[in-house]
Design a protein around this motif. Structure first.
Motif, short mmCIF file in Angstrom:
data_model
loop_
_atom_site.label_atom_id
_atom_site.label_comp_id
_atom_site.label_asym_id
_atom_site.label_seq_id
_atom_site.Cartn_x
_atom_site.Cartn_y
_atom_site.Cartn_z
N PRO A 85 40.61 24.01 48.27
CA PRO A 85 40.19 25.41 48.31
C PRO A 85 40.20 26.12 46.95
CG PRO A 85 42.32 25.14 49.39
CD PRO A 85 41.80 23.76 49.08
N VAL A 86 41.12 25.77 46.05
CA VAL A 86 41.16 26.46 44.75
C VAL A 86 39.91 26.14 43.94
CG1 VAL A 86 42.39 26.69 42.55
CG2 VAL A 86 43.68 26.61 44.70
N LEU A 87 39.54 24.87 43.87
CA LEU A 87 38.33 24.50 43.13
C LEU A 87 37.09 25.09 43.79
CD1 LEU A 87 37.22 23.14 40.68
CD2 LEU A 87 37.21 20.96 41.91
N VAL A 135 42.19 32.71 42.85
CA VAL A 135 43.06 33.44 43.78
C VAL A 135 42.45 33.44 45.18
CG1 VAL A 135 44.08 35.70 44.31
CG2 VAL A 135 44.07 34.85 41.95
N LEU A 136 41.14 33.64 45.26
CA LEU A 136 40.44 33.59 46.54
C LEU A 136 40.69 32.25 47.24
CD1 LEU A 136 38.15 34.83 48.47
CD2 LEU A 136 36.57 33.48 47.08
N GLY A 137 40.45 31.16 46.51
CA GLY A 137 40.63 29.83 47.09
C GLY A 137 42.07 29.53 47.45
N ALA A 138 43.00 29.88 46.55
CA ALA A 138 44.42 29.62 46.82
C ALA A 138 44.91 30.39 48.04
CB ALA A 138 45.25 29.97 45.59
N THR A 139 44.51 31.64 48.14
CA THR A 139 44.93 32.46 49.28
C THR A 139 44.31 31.94 50.57
OG1 THR A 139 45.11 34.38 47.81
CG2 THR A 139 45.07 34.81 50.19
N PHE A 140 43.02 31.62 50.52
CA PHE A 140 42.33 31.07 51.69
C PHE A 140 42.99 29.76 52.12
CE2 PHE A 140 38.99 28.47 53.62
CZ PHE A 140 38.58 29.30 54.65
N GLY A 142 46.08 28.78 51.53
CA GLY A 142 47.41 29.07 52.08
C GLY A 142 47.33 29.63 53.49
N LEU A 143 46.39 30.52 53.72
CA LEU A 143 46.22 31.07 55.07
C LEU A 143 45.74 30.01 56.04
CD1 LEU A 143 44.54 34.49 54.21
CD2 LEU A 143 46.83 34.15 55.18
N SER A 144 44.91 29.10 55.59
CA SER A 144 44.41 28.02 56.44
C SER A 144 45.54 27.08 56.83
CB SER A 144 43.29 27.25 55.74
OG SER A 144 42.20 28.10 55.47
N ARG A 145 46.42 26.77 55.86
CA ARG A 145 47.56 25.89 56.16
C ARG A 145 48.53 26.56 57.13
NH1 ARG A 145 46.67 24.76 50.93
NH2 ARG A 145 48.20 26.21 50.11
N SER A 146 48.79 27.86 56.91
CA SER A 146 49.73 28.55 57.79
C SER A 146 49.17 28.69 59.21
CB SER A 146 50.12 29.92 57.21
OG SER A 146 49.04 30.81 57.25
N THR A 147 47.86 28.82 59.31
CA THR A 147 47.22 28.91 60.63
C THR A 147 47.28 27.56 61.33
OG1 THR A 147 45.76 30.66 59.88
CG2 THR A 147 45.06 29.48 61.83
#
Length: 150
Positions: A85-87, A135-140, A142-147
């Motif tokens: 997601p970060v890349l 930041v967009l990719g890292a946050t996305f 992280g939210l995807s993993r937590s979901t």
């Protein structure tokens, strides 16, 4: 949490980070002519008749970063090149930067790639968009993993 909501939350977080960097840039006196909020305020006033108030520019800035780019990221996520997601976010940030350089910059009177403000305009905005995309990719991500683990 669905993909669009995750992407809009990620877009909001990335836009907060971008906004803080923009404010720091202004406080340091770097490229005062590169003021995206002022540009958005002027465009909204001239094209839509909205009040020439910086609050309008800030609202548009967050609306674009959260909704437009957030949903766009979700729609293009699988098609974006990159491993993780970060890349993917960085690649998307480059796409967002390119569109900004080709459409709103000329509309705001700054010329293609903002070149009427000098060579630093496209360079600085690219760096800001690379950070925004990361930041967009890292946050996305992280939210995807937590979901996924919930």
């Amino acid at each position: 949490m669905n993909i669009y909501l995750r992407a809009m939350i990620a877009g909001f977080v990335a836009t907060v980070v971008l906004s803080l960097l923009m404010l720091m840039k202004s406080m340091m006196g770097l490229m005062p002519e590169l003021d995206v909020v002022r540009m958005l305020t002027g465009m909204a006033h001239g094209m839509m008749g909205l009040p020439a108030n910086p609050a309008v520019g800030w609202m548009l800035h967050f609306l674009i970063g959260t909704v437009l780019w957030g949903v766009g990221f979700a729609l293009l996520y699988k098609a974006l090149p990159g491993d993780g997601p970060v890349l993917k976010g960085i690649v998307f940030g480059v796409l967002a930067w390119l569109l900004m350089m080709l459409i709103p910059m000329p509309m705001a009177g700054a010329g293609l790639f903002g070149m009427k403000m000098g060579m630093m305009a496209p360079v600085m905005t690219l760096v800001l968009h690379l950070i925004w995309g990361a930041v967009l990719g890292a946050t996305f991500g992280g939210l995807s993993r937590s979901t996924a683990t919930a």
